[in-house]
Design an enzyme around this catalytic site. Structure first.
Site, short mmCIF file in Angstrom:
data_model
loop_
_atom_site.label_atom_id
_atom_site.label_comp_id
_atom_site.label_asym_id
_atom_site.label_seq_id
_atom_site.Cartn_x
_atom_site.Cartn_y
_atom_site.Cartn_z
N ASP A 53 0.39 5.21 -12.07
CA ASP A 53 0.61 4.33 -10.91
C ASP A 53 -0.14 3.03 -11.15
O ASP A 53 -1.34 2.93 -10.90
CB ASP A 53 0.14 4.99 -9.62
CG ASP A 53 0.43 4.12 -8.40
OD1 ASP A 53 0.71 2.90 -8.57
OD2 ASP A 53 0.36 4.63 -7.28
N HIS A 103 -4.70 -1.39 -6.49
CA HIS A 103 -5.84 -0.52 -6.79
C HIS A 103 -6.77 -1.10 -7.86
O HIS A 103 -7.74 -0.44 -8.24
CB HIS A 103 -5.34 0.85 -7.23
CG HIS A 103 -4.32 1.44 -6.29
ND1 HIS A 103 -4.63 1.76 -5.00
CD2 HIS A 103 -3.00 1.69 -6.44
CE1 HIS A 103 -3.54 2.23 -4.40
NE2 HIS A 103 -2.54 2.19 -5.25
N ILE A 153 -8.18 -0.80 -3.12
CA ILE A 153 -8.36 0.51 -2.50
C ILE A 153 -7.96 1.61 -3.49
O ILE A 153 -7.25 1.35 -4.47
CB ILE A 153 -7.54 0.64 -1.19
CG1 ILE A 153 -6.03 0.56 -1.46
CG2 ILE A 153 -7.98 -0.42 -0.19
CD1 ILE A 153 -5.18 0.89 -0.24
N GLY A 212 -3.85 6.75 -2.93
CA GLY A 212 -3.82 7.91 -2.05
C GLY A 212 -3.75 9.20 -2.84
O GLY A 212 -4.41 10.20 -2.51
C1 LIG Z 1 5.57 8.91 -5.65
C2 LIG Z 1 4.81 8.22 -4.62
C3 LIG Z 1 5.10 6.78 -4.38
C4 LIG Z 1 3.91 6.08 -3.93
C5 LIG Z 1 4.14 4.71 -3.35
C6 LIG Z 1 2.86 4.13 -2.97
C7 LIG Z 1 2.14 3.46 -4.13
C8 LIG Z 1 0.63 3.66 -4.08
O1 LIG Z 1 0.04 2.98 -5.21
C9 LIG Z 1 0.09 3.09 -2.78
C10 LIG Z 1 -1.14 3.75 -2.31
O2 LIG Z 1 -1.66 4.66 -2.91
S1 LIG Z 1 -1.79 3.17 -0.83
C11 LIG Z 1 -3.28 4.13 -0.63
C12 LIG Z 1 -3.08 5.38 0.14
N1 LIG Z 1 -2.61 5.17 1.51
C13 LIG Z 1 -3.43 4.66 2.43
O3 LIG Z 1 -4.57 4.33 2.18
C14 LIG Z 1 -2.86 4.56 3.84
C15 LIG Z 1 -3.90 4.99 4.84
N2 LIG Z 1 -3.32 4.98 6.20
C16 LIG Z 1 -3.33 3.89 6.95
O4 LIG Z 1 -3.84 2.85 6.57
C17 LIG Z 1 -2.68 3.99 8.29
O5 LIG Z 1 -2.66 5.35 8.70
C18 LIG Z 1 -1.21 3.48 8.30
C19 LIG Z 1 -1.21 1.97 8.00
C20 LIG Z 1 -0.35 4.23 7.29
C21 LIG Z 1 -0.60 3.68 9.69
O6 LIG Z 1 -1.47 3.16 10.65
P1 LIG Z 1 -0.91 2.32 11.87
O7 LIG Z 1 -0.16 1.12 11.39
O8 LIG Z 1 -2.07 2.08 12.79
O9 LIG Z 1 0.16 3.30 12.47
P2 LIG Z 1 0.16 3.99 13.89
O10 LIG Z 1 0.24 2.95 14.97
O11 LIG Z 1 -0.92 5.02 13.95
O12 LIG Z 1 1.55 4.77 13.84
C22 LIG Z 1 2.79 4.05 13.82
C23 LIG Z 1 3.90 5.04 13.56
O13 LIG Z 1 3.85 5.48 12.19
C24 LIG Z 1 3.59 6.88 12.09
N3 LIG Z 1 2.59 7.05 11.03
C25 LIG Z 1 1.27 6.74 11.11
N4 LIG Z 1 0.67 7.03 9.96
C26 LIG Z 1 1.60 7.53 9.12
C27 LIG Z 1 1.57 7.99 7.80
N5 LIG Z 1 0.41 8.01 7.10
N6 LIG Z 1 2.70 8.43 7.25
C28 LIG Z 1 3.86 8.44 7.95
N7 LIG Z 1 3.96 8.00 9.24
C29 LIG Z 1 2.83 7.54 9.81
C30 LIG Z 1 3.04 7.28 13.46
O14 LIG Z 1 3.35 8.63 13.79
C31 LIG Z 1 3.75 6.32 14.38
O15 LIG Z 1 5.06 6.76 14.65
P3 LIG Z 1 5.38 7.45 16.08
O16 LIG Z 1 5.09 6.38 17.10
O17 LIG Z 1 6.82 7.82 15.99
O18 LIG Z 1 4.46 8.62 16.21
#
Ligand SMILES: CCCCCCC[C@@H](O)CC(=O)SCCNC(=O)CCNC(=O)[C@H](O)C(C)(C)COP(=O)(O)OP(=O)(O)OC[C@H]1O[C@@H](n2cnc3c(N)ncnc32)[C@H](O)[C@@H]1OP(=O)(O)O
Length: 286
Positions: free
Chosen positions: A188, A193, A208, A211
């Site tokens: 990745d 990152h 960061i 994940g």
């Molecule tokens: C093979 C694989 C391919 C990989 C592709 C990716 C490439 C990688 O290099 C990228 C990475 O590794 S990124 C690093 C790892 N991920 C992170 O650090 C994300 C951490 N999470 C966040 O920041 C927030 O939870 C965040 C931003 C995710 C959400 O927070 P908010 O914006 O505050 O959302 P919120 O208001 O709480 O919710 C909005 C609606 O979205 C749903 N939701 C929340 N978190 C979710 C999540 N993690 N996954 C899926 N859905 C999610 C909520 O349920 C909500 O929907 P609803 O209103 O219908 O309930």
């Protein structure tokens, strides 16, 4: 239109041949922090080729970079800015232990596209099988900030409360300052990152952690703490990425063992008042 949900969902599944070697497995294990202390017999099963067992989360990187695998973002109907992408969740189901080296066919498709208003969630499903039959299934949830609002299905809600009782086990795992630089060598290459300028453009003070690196660190902690170090007992492992991790932080990994076949897990960042990192995390096992 950056995400054409109808086109993405209607596309035929795509297949790709993937292969991995012991070296890929060893590099992956180092990327998720294995080998400390280096001479500990329990660590050598992750770091020494003659004793090697494969941590099941290796399924998320096996064959990474193969151009036809759409588990990344190269799916029909999906054209998004990488700076808006966060990994939202991951689940791996194992049919049997992962061989230390292998060749297999990976078949991928977009299984769902959800419209969260301010974001889109893509669900990518990849089934992997070798000559002996099914090996594993990966399901990745990809959170694309700023891409919602087309009036699509909202999908399931991610909001669930963590357990309130005291955990059965708790461990801390320090994340090396250079952990992401090591981990990215498993496939990745997202600059989020590693490149401070790219990270700033995506809204972060510094790069960061992947994940899936946190995902691997956590599974190793569960296997070593609750499953007697036996990677072959893991049947399935799912999580939601609830908050970012910065390299150099310490992960607090709490485990609950409600029965003989499941471990519930939460992960928080110690230095940021135990901010949630992994939520809704379950390891199913024999
Ligand atoms: C093979 C694989 C391919 C990989 C592709 C990716 C490439 C990688 O290099 C990228 C990475 O590794 S990124 C690093 C790892 N991920 C992170 O650090 C994300 C951490 N999470 C966040 O920041 C927030 O939870 C965040 C931003 C995710 C959400 O927070 P908010 O914006 O505050 O959302 P919120 O208001 O709480 O919710 C909005 C609606 O979205 C749903 N939701 C929340 N978190 C979710 C999540 N993690 N996954 C899926 N859905 C999610 C909520 O349920 C909500 O929907 P609803 O209103 O219908 O309930």
């Amino acid at each position: 239109m950056p995400i054409d949900a109808a086109k993405a969902l209607a596309a035929e599944p795509r297949s790709a041949e993937i292969a991995w070697t012991r070296k890929d497995v060893l590099l992956y294990h180092l990327g998720i922090g294995a080998g400390v202390p280096a001479t500990d017999p329990d660590e050598l099963r992750y770091t020494l080729e003659s004793r090697l067992h494969v941590l099941p989360s290796f399924a998320t990187v096996a064959g990474a970079g193969s151009p036809d695998v759409i588990g990344g973002l190269n799916a029909p109907g999906v054209d998004v800015d990488l700076a808006k992408v966060l990994h939202g969740g991951q689940r791996v189901e194992l049919h049997r232990p992962i061989p230390v080296e292998g060749r297999a066919t990976a078949t991928s498709r977009v299984a769902a596209v959800y419209d969260k208003g301010k974001a889109a969630v893509l669900v990518m499903r990849t089934e992997v099988a070798d000559a002996a039959g099914p090996l594993w299934v990966n399901e990745a949830q990809i959170f694309v900030r700023g891409e919602g609002g087309w009036g699509g299905e909202r999908g399931p809600s991610a909001r669930r409360e963590p357990p309130t009782t005291a955990p059965d086990k708790e461990v801390e795992r320090p994340v090396r300052e250079d952990q992401a630089l090591l981990y990215r060598l498993s496939g990745d290459w997202n600059p989020l990152h590693a490149d401070p300028e790219f990270a700033a453009g995506a809204g972060f003070d510094r790069p960061i952690l992947h994940g899936l690196c946190t995902y691997g660190i956590t599974l190793k902690a569960v296997v070593d703490t609750v499953l007697g170090g036996d990677v072959g007992r893991v049947r399935a492992y799912g999580t939601r990425f609830a908050g970012v991790v910065f390299p150099g932080e310490t992960l607090r990994i709490r485990m609950w063992t409600p029965d003989d076949h499941a471990v519930r897990v939460t992960v928080t960042a110690v230095e940021r008042d135990d901010a949630p990192v992994l939520a809704d995390t379950l390891v199913e096992h024999e």
